[in-house]
Structures are given as C-alpha cells and as structure tokens.
Design an enzyme around this catalytic site. Structure first.
Site, PDB file in Angstrom:
ATOM      1  N   CYS A  41       0.829  -1.212   0.000  1.00  0.00           N
ATOM      2  CA  CYS A  41       0.000   0.000   0.000  1.00  0.00           C
ATOM      3  C   CYS A  41       0.857   1.254   0.000  1.00  0.00           C
ATOM      4  O   CYS A  41       2.047   1.212   0.279  1.00  0.00           O
ATOM      5  CB  CYS A  41      -0.853   0.058   1.277  1.00  0.00           C
ATOM      6  SG  CYS A  41      -1.989  -1.296   1.489  1.00  0.00           S
ATOM      7  N   CYS A  45      -3.025   4.846   2.718  1.00  0.00           N
ATOM      8  CA  CYS A  45      -4.117   3.884   2.582  1.00  0.00           C
ATOM      9  C   CYS A  45      -4.969   3.851   3.848  1.00  0.00           C
ATOM     10  O   CYS A  45      -4.446   3.800   4.969  1.00  0.00           O
ATOM     11  CB  CYS A  45      -3.578   2.490   2.286  1.00  0.00           C
ATOM     12  SG  CYS A  45      -4.885   1.322   1.846  1.00  0.00           S
ATOM     13  N   CYS A  72      -2.615  -3.041  -3.456  1.00  0.00           N
ATOM     14  CA  CYS A  72      -3.866  -2.868  -2.723  1.00  0.00           C
ATOM     15  C   CYS A  72      -4.974  -2.417  -3.677  1.00  0.00           C
ATOM     16  O   CYS A  72      -4.757  -1.555  -4.523  1.00  0.00           O
ATOM     17  CB  CYS A  72      -3.649  -1.827  -1.623  1.00  0.00           C
ATOM     18  SG  CYS A  72      -5.141  -1.307  -0.773  1.00  0.00           S
ATOM     19  N   CYS A  75      -6.027   1.546  -2.277  1.00  0.00           N
ATOM     20  CA  CYS A  75      -5.197   2.742  -2.520  1.00  0.00           C
ATOM     21  C   CYS A  75      -4.478   2.723  -3.872  1.00  0.00           C
ATOM     22  O   CYS A  75      -3.864   3.709  -4.258  1.00  0.00           O
ATOM     23  CB  CYS A  75      -4.198   2.946  -1.388  1.00  0.00           C
ATOM     24  SG  CYS A  75      -2.849   1.746  -1.320  1.00  0.00           S
TER      25      CYS A  75
END
Length: 193
Positions: A41, A45, A72, A75
């Site tokens: 991430c 995030c 992810c 994000c």
C-alpha cells in the site's frame, strides 16, 4: 528534511507513524507491504492498520512487486486497478488459511482492502457464491477431513474449523451434507480409527 533512517527499506518510527496516521505526505517516499496478506500500500491507505512486525518497507512499487506483493485494491499503489479475479483470489486464499478464525464480511474487506458491499457483489459474481457460503464450504470440507482421519470429538472439530457452537456446527453440516457429522464419520471410517 525528514530523517527516514539509514536505509530506505527500514521501518523507522516516523514511517510507522505515517502508516498509522494515513499520512499522504509520505506517498512518494515509501510503500509498505504486509507479510500476512501479501498486499502492498501507500502510506495514506485507509485500510486497517497492520501489526508492526508484519510490515516491510519498499522505496517504490516495483520493489514491492518484485518481492511478490500484490497492489492494494483500495489505494492502488501502482496507479492501476487490480483485476477483480486477482482480488477475489487473494480473499479465497485468506479464507483458506484462516477459516478457523472469526471471519466476517467486514474483516475480509479490511484485510483485503476493499468495501464490504463491493466485496460481496464482486465475490458472488466471480466465484458464484457469497463469501459466507465459501467460508461455510471451506469449514465443512476441513471438518470432513478431521471426521475421516481422526477420533477427535465432534465439538472439538467444530471449534477447530471456526464454529464455537456445536449445535450450529451439527445443523450446518447436516444441511450441507445431508447427514450429521457423527453419521458421516461412521459411514466413511477409513478403518484406521
């Protein structure tokens, strides 16, 4: 100038705090991955904060990708949208490894970085059943293995597959398989018990 430690890949207190605070000012400075989920991430995030001991730091997205971490879905650290099939595969792998834990739609959404609503819809579209049905199916299959290959009491098997309530376990098993766990064990005893 921020003091980010001697190594770009070191988890300093400042980086850890940036993760906890979802601090977007660190987004171009580092990425973080979570060993237990296999996802990486941006610091900003909004996913659930990981355990500190499970965090790895990378200076860019390519480093994280090279280390076999997946971006992810929330994000989008690579700027690309993760294909639904890949995201659902992450979720089924998580369920397969953690079926014995309490698993809710919210828990799965948090772990795999998405919304519960989107997860429910996407999972059903990709797999053909709901996340809850997949969890039940996984638990029943694990229970069947234990029934056939062990003398473990029915209540203990229920606990081992994530069902604390024995009556519910027996009821669900009978609903899915057509007979009780004890009847299943008797019918499928491999002779080694």
């Amino acid at each position: 100038m921020r003091d980010l430690g001697n190594s770009d890949n070191e988890l300093t207190e400042e980086k850890w705090q940036a993760i906890l605070d979802n601090d977007s000012s660190f987004n171009d400075i580092f990425f973080y991955a979570v060993k237990t989920t296999g996802i990486f991430c941006r610091p900003s995030c909004k996913s659930r904060a990981p355990k500190k001991e499970n965090v790895l730091i990378f200076k860019n997205a390519n480093q994280a990708l090279s280390a076999n971490f997946r971006p992810c879905k929330r994000c989008k650290p690579t700027g690309e949208r993760l294909p639904d099939e890949v995201w659902i595969s992450q979720i089924t792998k998580y369920i397969d490894s953690n079926f014995h834990d309490k698993l809710t739609l919210q828990t799965l959404a948090d772990v795999c970085h998405g919304s519960p609503y989107h997860l429910q819809r996407t999972f059903k579209r990709v797999i053909g059943i709901s996340p809850n049905e997949y969890i039940e199916h996984t638990r029943i299959n694990k229970a069947i293995e234990l029934l056939i290959h062990t003398n473990t009491p029915i209540a203990t098997i229920g606990l081992a597959v994530g069902m604390k309530n024995t009556a519910y376990f027996v009821t669900l098993f009978k609903k899915k398989i057509g007979i009780t766990p004890n009847e299943y064990r008797i019918l499928h005893n491999d002779g080694g018990l």
